[in-house]
Scaffold this motif. Sequence first.
Motif, PDB file in Angstrom:
ATOM      1  N   MET A  39      60.432  55.650   6.609  1.00 34.62           N
ATOM      2  CA  MET A  39      59.613  54.517   6.956  1.00 34.62           C
ATOM      3  C   MET A  39      59.159  54.665   8.400  1.00 34.62           C
ATOM      4  O   MET A  39      59.893  55.149   9.241  1.00 34.62           O
ATOM      5  N   THR A  40      57.946  54.220   8.633  1.00 33.99           N
ATOM      6  CA  THR A  40      57.397  54.312   9.979  1.00 33.99           C
ATOM      7  C   THR A  40      57.545  52.976  10.694  1.00 33.99           C
ATOM      8  O   THR A  40      57.714  51.940  10.069  1.00 33.99           O
ATOM      9  N   ASP A  41      57.469  53.012  12.022  1.00 38.17           N
ATOM     10  CA  ASP A  41      57.598  51.774  12.781  1.00 38.17           C
ATOM     11  C   ASP A  41      56.264  51.063  12.958  1.00 38.17           C
ATOM     12  O   ASP A  41      56.203  49.971  13.490  1.00 38.17           O
ATOM     13  N   ARG A  42      55.160  51.703  12.487  1.00 42.80           N
ATOM     14  CA  ARG A  42      53.841  51.077  12.534  1.00 42.80           C
ATOM     15  C   ARG A  42      53.149  51.282  11.192  1.00 42.80           C
ATOM     16  O   ARG A  42      53.373  52.285  10.513  1.00 42.80           O
ATOM     17  N   ILE A  43      52.278  50.323  10.837  1.00 42.48           N
ATOM     18  CA  ILE A  43      51.561  50.385   9.564  1.00 42.48           C
ATOM     19  C   ILE A  43      50.080  50.161   9.830  1.00 42.48           C
ATOM     20  O   ILE A  43      49.694  49.277  10.595  1.00 42.48           O
ATOM     21  N   CYS A  44      49.242  50.963   9.167  1.00 44.91           N
ATOM     22  CA  CYS A  44      47.796  50.821   9.294  1.00 44.91           C
ATOM     23  C   CYS A  44      47.368  49.541   8.568  1.00 44.91           C
ATOM     24  O   CYS A  44      47.603  49.392   7.378  1.00 44.91           O
ATOM     25  N   VAL A  45      46.736  48.630   9.312  1.00 44.65           N
ATOM     26  CA  VAL A  45      46.334  47.344   8.742  1.00 44.65           C
ATOM     27  C   VAL A  45      44.817  47.165   8.676  1.00 44.65           C
ATOM     28  O   VAL A  45      44.342  46.170   8.134  1.00 44.65           O
ATOM     29  N   GLY A  46      44.068  48.125   9.216  1.00 43.52           N
ATOM     30  CA  GLY A  46      42.623  47.987   9.168  1.00 43.52           C
ATOM     31  C   GLY A  46      41.906  49.146   9.814  1.00 43.52           C
ATOM     32  O   GLY A  46      42.534  50.082  10.316  1.00 43.52           O
ATOM     33  N   ALA A  47      40.573  49.073   9.772  1.00 42.73           N
ATOM     34  CA  ALA A  47      39.741  50.105  10.389  1.00 42.73           C
ATOM     35  C   ALA A  47      38.460  49.461  10.889  1.00 42.73           C
ATOM     36  O   ALA A  47      38.003  48.445  10.356  1.00 42.73           O
ATOM     37  N   ILE A  94      54.299  56.869   0.106  1.00 43.01           N
ATOM     38  CA  ILE A  94      53.726  58.198   0.345  1.00 43.01           C
ATOM     39  C   ILE A  94      54.850  59.167   0.701  1.00 43.01           C
ATOM     40  O   ILE A  94      55.668  58.902   1.570  1.00 43.01           O
ATOM     41  N   GLY A  95      54.890  60.290  -0.012  1.00 45.14           N
ATOM     42  CA  GLY A  95      55.883  61.323   0.263  1.00 45.14           C
ATOM     43  C   GLY A  95      57.157  61.219  -0.568  1.00 45.14           C
ATOM     44  O   GLY A  95      57.970  62.141  -0.562  1.00 45.14           O
ATOM     45  N   LEU A  96      57.347  60.103  -1.292  1.00 45.94           N
ATOM     46  CA  LEU A  96      58.559  59.988  -2.108  1.00 45.94           C
ATOM     47  C   LEU A  96      58.524  60.976  -3.266  1.00 45.94           C
ATOM     48  O   LEU A  96      57.477  61.229  -3.856  1.00 45.94           O
ATOM     49  N   PRO A 151      59.531  52.530 -13.639  1.00 47.60           N
ATOM     50  CA  PRO A 151      60.588  51.525 -13.725  1.00 47.60           C
ATOM     51  C   PRO A 151      61.480  51.431 -12.491  1.00 47.60           C
ATOM     52  O   PRO A 151      62.085  50.391 -12.241  1.00 47.60           O
ATOM     53  N   THR A 152      61.571  52.512 -11.695  1.00 44.78           N
ATOM     54  CA  THR A 152      62.480  52.508 -10.554  1.00 44.78           C
ATOM     55  C   THR A 152      61.825  53.074  -9.312  1.00 44.78           C
ATOM     56  O   THR A 152      61.273  54.171  -9.338  1.00 44.78           O
ATOM     57  N   VAL A 153      61.896  52.294  -8.214  1.00 44.58           N
ATOM     58  CA  VAL A 153      61.468  52.759  -6.900  1.00 44.58           C
ATOM     59  C   VAL A 153      62.638  52.532  -5.961  1.00 44.58           C
ATOM     60  O   VAL A 153      63.088  51.407  -5.777  1.00 44.58           O
ATOM     61  N   ASP A 154      63.143  53.628  -5.389  1.00 41.93           N
ATOM     62  CA  ASP A 154      64.254  53.536  -4.449  1.00 41.93           C
ATOM     63  C   ASP A 154      63.808  54.162  -3.136  1.00 41.93           C
ATOM     64  O   ASP A 154      63.948  55.369  -2.923  1.00 41.93           O
ATOM     65  N   VAL A 155      63.229  53.331  -2.269  1.00 36.18           N
ATOM     66  CA  VAL A 155      62.696  53.819  -0.999  1.00 36.18           C
ATOM     67  C   VAL A 155      63.814  54.409  -0.150  1.00 36.18           C
ATOM     68  O   VAL A 155      63.639  55.448   0.490  1.00 36.18           O
ATOM     69  N   THR A 156      64.983  53.781  -0.153  1.00 30.95           N
ATOM     70  CA  THR A 156      66.108  54.254   0.655  1.00 30.95           C
ATOM     71  C   THR A 156      66.523  55.664   0.252  1.00 30.95           C
ATOM     72  O   THR A 156      66.779  56.517   1.102  1.00 30.95           O
ATOM     73  N   ALA A 157      66.569  55.918  -1.053  1.00 33.52           N
ATOM     74  CA  ALA A 157      66.936  57.258  -1.543  1.00 33.52           C
ATOM     75  C   ALA A 157      65.749  58.216  -1.529  1.00 33.52           C
ATOM     76  O   ALA A 157      65.919  59.415  -1.745  1.00 33.52           O
TER      77      ALA A 157
END
Length: 165
Positions: A1-9, A101-103, A147-153
């Motif tokens: 996870m990143t500390d910033r997120i793209c919210v617009g352009a 992205i990248g999982l 059915p399953t999303v595990d961002v931590t893993a």
Amino acid sequence: MTDRICVGAIAGAFGVNGEVRLKSFTAEPADIANYGPLTTEDGKKVFTVNLTRPITGGLGARLTGVVTREDAEALKGVTLWAPRDALPSLPDDEFYHTDLIGLEVVDTGGQILGRVRAIFDHGAGDILEVVGGKTVLLLPFTRAVVPTVDVTAGRIVADPPGNDE
């Protein structure tokens, strides 16, 4: 996870007095002004966003330090980023695209299908683009198919359509 997120352009200039045409990537477009100050992707420029009016395809906005049409035009294509902790927390079954992205994506039998390269939304719901070698899968991002999303893993379990063999 990143500390910033793209919210617009910034889509370009609007008018002659430094107003910009802003494309918001937030669920409620006007919320982009609540997550600031916003930065450029490289973090070198910081802007406070003041929305002026809704316009076709986005929002009219004034950004601190942008006073002429030329200033606004020079920012065309620049993405705007908010600190993650300024954004609302999400329910357990919702995710920020950047976190997906990248999982790694595996099927229900544990076979690796690839990694999420992009998420598309063409109006009928999100679609995950999963790339594994030369194979590209486009999966509807629904509970039935994913059915399953595990961002931590760092892993997604998917049951692609037509995978009933």
